[in-house]
Design a protein around this motif. Structure first.
Motif, PDB file in Angstrom:
ATOM      1  N   LYS A 189       0.833  -1.205   0.000  1.00 49.49           N
ATOM      2  CA  LYS A 189       0.000   0.000   0.000  1.00 49.49           C
ATOM      3  C   LYS A 189       0.871   1.260   0.000  1.00 49.49           C
ATOM      4  CE  LYS A 189      -3.760   2.525   0.946  1.00 49.49           C
ATOM      5  NZ  LYS A 189      -3.198   3.739   1.538  1.00 49.49           N
ATOM      6  N   SER A 190       1.966   1.248   0.742  1.00 49.70           N
ATOM      7  CA  SER A 190       2.872   2.406   0.779  1.00 49.70           C
ATOM      8  C   SER A 190       3.485   2.652  -0.602  1.00 49.70           C
ATOM      9  CB  SER A 190       3.973   2.186   1.813  1.00 49.70           C
ATOM     10  OG  SER A 190       3.436   2.052   3.113  1.00 49.70           O
ATOM     11  N   CYS A 191       3.860   1.582  -1.295  1.00 51.95           N
ATOM     12  CA  CYS A 191       4.436   1.717  -2.631  1.00 51.95           C
ATOM     13  C   CYS A 191       3.408   2.271  -3.621  1.00 51.95           C
ATOM     14  CB  CYS A 191       4.962   0.371  -3.123  1.00 51.95           C
ATOM     15  SG  CYS A 191       6.376  -0.254  -2.194  1.00 51.95           S
ATOM     16  N   ILE A 192       2.161   1.839  -3.503  1.00 48.65           N
ATOM     17  CA  ILE A 192       1.106   2.366  -4.376  1.00 48.65           C
ATOM     18  C   ILE A 192       0.851   3.834  -4.073  1.00 48.65           C
ATOM     19  CG2 ILE A 192      -1.363   2.201  -4.907  1.00 48.65           C
ATOM     20  CD1 ILE A 192      -1.123  -0.806  -4.496  1.00 48.65           C
ATOM     21  N   ASP A 193       0.845   4.195  -2.793  1.00 47.67           N
ATOM     22  CA  ASP A 193       0.679   5.597  -2.421  1.00 47.67           C
ATOM     23  C   ASP A 193       1.791   6.456  -3.016  1.00 47.67           C
ATOM     24  OD1 ASP A 193      -1.626   5.114  -0.990  1.00 47.67           O
ATOM     25  OD2 ASP A 193      -0.587   4.886   0.926  1.00 47.67           O
ATOM     26  N   TYR A 194       3.021   5.919  -3.025  1.00 43.29           N
ATOM     27  CA  TYR A 194       4.148   6.667  -3.581  1.00 43.29           C
ATOM     28  C   TYR A 194       3.954   6.893  -5.081  1.00 43.29           C
ATOM     29  CZ  TYR A 194       8.786   7.408  -5.561  1.00 43.29           C
ATOM     30  OH  TYR A 194       9.842   7.891  -6.276  1.00 43.29           O
ATOM     31  N   LEU A 195       3.536   5.844  -5.802  1.00 41.05           N
ATOM     32  CA  LEU A 195       3.309   5.980  -7.241  1.00 41.05           C
ATOM     33  C   LEU A 195       2.181   6.961  -7.531  1.00 41.05           C
ATOM     34  CD1 LEU A 195       3.645   2.402  -8.791  1.00 41.05           C
ATOM     35  CD2 LEU A 195       5.147   4.361  -9.123  1.00 41.05           C
ATOM     36  N   PHE A 196       1.105   6.868  -6.765  1.00 43.50           N
ATOM     37  CA  PHE A 196      -0.032   7.760  -6.978  1.00 43.50           C
ATOM     38  C   PHE A 196       0.356   9.210  -6.710  1.00 43.50           C
ATOM     39  CE2 PHE A 196      -4.217   5.236  -7.068  1.00 43.50           C
ATOM     40  CZ  PHE A 196      -3.630   4.261  -7.849  1.00 43.50           C
ATOM     41  N   ALA A 197       1.150   9.438  -5.673  1.00 45.79           N
ATOM     42  CA  ALA A 197       1.605  10.794  -5.388  1.00 45.79           C
ATOM     43  C   ALA A 197       2.498  11.307  -6.520  1.00 45.79           C
ATOM     44  CB  ALA A 197       2.354  10.827  -4.054  1.00 45.79           C
ATOM     45  N   LYS A 198       3.305  10.423  -7.067  1.00 46.87           N
ATOM     46  CA  LYS A 198       4.194  10.789  -8.169  1.00 46.87           C
ATOM     47  C   LYS A 198       3.401  11.147  -9.415  1.00 46.87           C
ATOM     48  CE  LYS A 198       7.949   8.833 -10.973  1.00 46.87           C
ATOM     49  NZ  LYS A 198       8.810   7.629 -11.177  1.00 46.87           N
ATOM     50  N   PHE A 199       2.314  10.409  -9.667  1.00 44.28           N
ATOM     51  CA  PHE A 199       1.490  10.650 -10.853  1.00 44.28           C
ATOM     52  C   PHE A 199       0.342  11.623 -10.595  1.00 44.28           C
ATOM     53  CE2 PHE A 199       2.679   6.029 -11.939  1.00 44.28           C
ATOM     54  CZ  PHE A 199       3.883   6.455 -12.487  1.00 44.28           C
ATOM     55  N   ASN A 206      -2.263 -11.637   1.493  1.00 40.30           N
ATOM     56  CA  ASN A 206      -1.848 -10.248   1.660  1.00 40.30           C
ATOM     57  C   ASN A 206      -2.555  -9.322   0.680  1.00 40.30           C
ATOM     58  OD1 ASN A 206      -0.509 -11.323  -0.571  1.00 40.30           O
ATOM     59  ND2 ASN A 206       1.224  -9.946  -0.335  1.00 40.30           N
ATOM     60  N   MET A 207      -3.175  -9.895  -0.376  1.00 42.93           N
ATOM     61  CA  MET A 207      -3.881  -9.080  -1.356  1.00 42.93           C
ATOM     62  C   MET A 207      -5.389  -9.040  -1.093  1.00 42.93           C
ATOM     63  SD  MET A 207      -1.222  -8.290  -3.144  1.00 42.93           S
ATOM     64  CE  MET A 207      -1.683  -7.641  -4.730  1.00 42.93           C
ATOM     65  N   ARG A 208      -5.978 -10.197  -0.820  1.00 43.96           N
ATOM     66  CA  ARG A 208      -7.439 -10.269  -0.716  1.00 43.96           C
ATOM     67  C   ARG A 208      -7.943 -10.289   0.719  1.00 43.96           C
ATOM     68  NH1 ARG A 208      -8.982 -15.325   0.856  1.00 43.96           N
ATOM     69  NH2 ARG A 208      -7.476 -17.014   0.575  1.00 43.96           N
ATOM     70  N   GLY A 209      -7.043 -10.219   1.704  1.00 49.32           N
ATOM     71  CA  GLY A 209      -7.452 -10.303   3.105  1.00 49.32           C
ATOM     72  C   GLY A 209      -8.588  -9.352   3.436  1.00 49.32           C
ATOM     73  N   GLU A 210      -9.622  -9.875   4.106  1.00 45.28           N
ATOM     74  CA  GLU A 210     -10.819  -9.081   4.376  1.00 45.28           C
ATOM     75  C   GLU A 210     -10.572  -7.969   5.373  1.00 45.28           C
ATOM     76  OE1 GLU A 210     -15.454  -9.788   5.872  1.00 45.28           O
ATOM     77  OE2 GLU A 210     -14.079 -11.486   5.545  1.00 45.28           O
ATOM     78  N   PHE A 211      -9.624  -8.171   6.293  1.00 43.73           N
ATOM     79  CA  PHE A 211      -9.392  -7.178   7.340  1.00 43.73           C
ATOM     80  C   PHE A 211      -8.094  -6.392   7.140  1.00 43.73           C
ATOM     81  CE2 PHE A 211     -11.946 -10.587   9.244  1.00 43.73           C
ATOM     82  CZ  PHE A 211     -13.057  -9.853   9.616  1.00 43.73           C
ATOM     83  N   ASN A 212      -7.009  -7.086   6.781  1.00 41.16           N
ATOM     84  CA  ASN A 212      -5.725  -6.408   6.653  1.00 41.16           C
ATOM     85  C   ASN A 212      -5.084  -6.587   5.283  1.00 41.16           C
ATOM     86  OD1 ASN A 212      -5.589  -5.400   9.386  1.00 41.16           O
ATOM     87  ND2 ASN A 212      -5.153  -7.497  10.046  1.00 41.16           N
ATOM     88  N   GLY A 213      -5.812  -7.110   4.322  1.00 44.23           N
ATOM     89  CA  GLY A 213      -5.277  -7.265   2.973  1.00 44.23           C
ATOM     90  C   GLY A 213      -5.186  -5.937   2.248  1.00 44.23           C
ATOM     91  N   LEU A 214      -4.492  -5.933   1.126  1.00 43.18           N
ATOM     92  CA  LEU A 214      -4.335  -4.702   0.356  1.00 43.18           C
ATOM     93  C   LEU A 214      -5.677  -4.144  -0.077  1.00 43.18           C
ATOM     94  CD1 LEU A 214      -2.538  -2.657  -1.121  1.00 43.18           C
ATOM     95  CD2 LEU A 214      -2.435  -4.250  -3.050  1.00 43.18           C
ATOM     96  N   GLN A 215      -6.587  -5.019  -0.494  1.00 41.33           N
ATOM     97  CA  GLN A 215      -7.900  -4.539  -0.949  1.00 41.33           C
ATOM     98  C   GLN A 215      -8.677  -3.854   0.167  1.00 41.33           C
ATOM     99  OE1 GLN A 215     -11.194  -5.776  -0.440  1.00 41.33           O
ATOM    100  NE2 GLN A 215     -10.810  -7.537   0.901  1.00 41.33           N
ATOM    101  N   SER A 216      -8.540  -4.366   1.405  1.00 40.16           N
ATOM    102  CA  SER A 216      -9.263  -3.744   2.520  1.00 40.16           C
ATOM    103  C   SER A 216      -8.637  -2.407   2.899  1.00 40.16           C
ATOM    104  CB  SER A 216      -9.273  -4.682   3.729  1.00 40.16           C
ATOM    105  OG  SER A 216      -7.960  -4.930   4.192  1.00 40.16           O
ATOM    106  N   LEU A 217      -7.309  -2.300   2.804  1.00 41.39           N
ATOM    107  CA  LEU A 217      -6.637  -1.030   3.116  1.00 41.39           C
ATOM    108  C   LEU A 217      -7.051   0.059   2.134  1.00 41.39           C
ATOM    109  CD1 LEU A 217      -3.001  -2.228   3.972  1.00 41.39           C
ATOM    110  CD2 LEU A 217      -4.879  -1.722   5.548  1.00 41.39           C
ATOM    111  N   ILE A 218      -7.180  -0.313   0.859  1.00 37.99           N
ATOM    112  CA  ILE A 218      -7.587   0.679  -0.146  1.00 37.99           C
ATOM    113  C   ILE A 218      -9.060   1.028   0.005  1.00 37.99           C
ATOM    114  CG2 ILE A 218      -7.911   1.022  -2.628  1.00 37.99           C
ATOM    115  CD1 ILE A 218      -5.326  -0.430  -3.104  1.00 37.99           C
ATOM    116  N   MET A 219      -9.890   0.048   0.343  1.00 40.78           N
ATOM    117  CA  MET A 219     -11.321   0.326   0.504  1.00 40.78           C
ATOM    118  C   MET A 219     -11.598   1.234   1.689  1.00 40.78           C
ATOM    119  SD  MET A 219     -13.607  -2.962  -0.602  1.00 40.78           S
ATOM    120  CE  MET A 219     -15.058  -1.917  -0.549  1.00 40.78           C
ATOM    121  N   ARG A 220     -10.706   1.290   2.653  1.00 35.83           N
ATOM    122  CA  ARG A 220     -10.880   2.216   3.767  1.00 35.83           C
ATOM    123  C   ARG A 220     -10.780   3.663   3.300  1.00 35.83           C
ATOM    124  NH1 ARG A 220      -6.919  -0.958   8.073  1.00 35.83           N
ATOM    125  NH2 ARG A 220      -8.199  -2.871   8.203  1.00 35.83           N
ATOM    126  N   GLU A 221     -10.049   3.893   2.212  1.00 34.73           N
ATOM    127  CA  GLU A 221      -9.928   5.244   1.670  1.00 34.73           C
ATOM    128  C   GLU A 221     -10.888   5.484   0.519  1.00 34.73           C
ATOM    129  OE1 GLU A 221      -6.000   6.716   0.971  1.00 34.73           O
ATOM    130  OE2 GLU A 221      -5.081   5.330   2.392  1.00 34.73           O
TER     131      GLU A 221
END
Length: 285
Positions: free
Chosen positions: A119-129, A146-161
């Protein structure tokens, strides 16, 4: 291949100059006919700078097509042949002509494959673009925890925003998993690949044994080259390694079996070493 220009005839050779000149007559004239003797463009630094400029222009065009519109985020991470974890980022969007496009926008080296680090790496790319997660309307990943985890997966971290960034499990991976589940119902095939997995764990389960595979294979290659049994040339006789099969890529099973066949004499030597000198497992590392 490094490009070279004949100072007398101004003729070019090499892929780099050819790629630059074949699509643009004006650029071809500058780099060939009107090129000065000190403008050969054979320096790796100069060529890398030009490639970076091309990459910047392409990314600028992609981001311009997206603008403030919505898009979907496609992410996958994998380990390359040097055992370095890489994360690839692709954006799926509709361009100004109404066509659906999937554009590669970045390849990032990640030290950890945890969801928070991705998620941090994606945030960096998004800030760059200069993109926002609020624009994301879909997420497409594989089925790793780590990608599809319902509570702490990448998809859940992005859905919080962005609560409209719905996650979709990769359909190709789903199909591969179904195929694997059906194949494993066949007892003989399931037992066969279980034995292959055990063999890979024994032969490639430690850095020491992996180095032995590399050294033995190099020794065998030198012998066959000396006997004239192997052809030499560009791209031939590359370093080989044991390919592990993956449940989400059926082609990996073919590559696994092919690597076992190609490295069979080497594997036999490693197994003989394990049998005679490494029975107790004290020399694993």
């Amino acid at each position: 291949m490094v490009s070279q220009i004949n100072p007398t005839t101004k003729e070019t050779s090499g892929n780099f100059i050819a790629c630059l000149t074949e699509q643009n007559a004006a650029l071809a004239k500058v780099l060939t006919i009107d090129a000065t003797d000190n403008s050969l463009m054979v320096s790796s630094d100069i060529q890398k700078d030009i490639v970076k400029c091309f990459a910047y222009e392409i990314l600028h065009s992609i981001i311009g097509d997206i603008g403030h519109d919505m898009f979907c985020l496609l992410v996958d991470e994998s380990r390359d042949v040097s055992c370095k974890e890489q994360m690839v980022v692709i954006l799926r969007y509709i361009d100004n002509c109404g066509l659906v496009k999937e554009s590669f926008v970045g390849l990032v080296h990640v030290k950890e494959t945890t969801s928070s680090n991705l998620k941090s790496c994606i945030d960096y790319l998004f800030a760059k673009f200069k993109l926002s997660l609020k624009q994301v309307r879909g997420q497409g990943y594989d089925g790793a925890s780590n990608m599809r985890g319902e509570f702490n997966g990448l998809q859940s971290l992005i859905m919080r925003e962005s609560n409209t960034a719905y996650y979709v499990h990769c359909f190709a991976h789903q199909l591969q998993l179904v195929v694997m589940a059906v194949v494993r119902k066949h007892t003989s095939i399931g037992n066969f690949f279980s034995m292959i997995s055990t063999l890979l764990n024994v032969v490639g389960g430690s850095s020491k044994r992996r180095d032995m595979v590399r050294d033995f294979n190099l020794e065998e290659m030198r012998k066959t080259l000396g006997c004239g049994l192997l052809k030499t040339g560009t791209g031939l006789n590359q370093e080989q390694y044991l390919q592990r099969p993956g449940d989400t890529r059926w082609s990996s099973h073919y590559k696994c079996l092919k690597s076992l066949v190609d490295l069979f004499p080497t594997i036999v030597k490693v197994l003989e070493f394990v049998e005679t000198e490494d029975r107790d497992g004290k020399n694993i590392e």
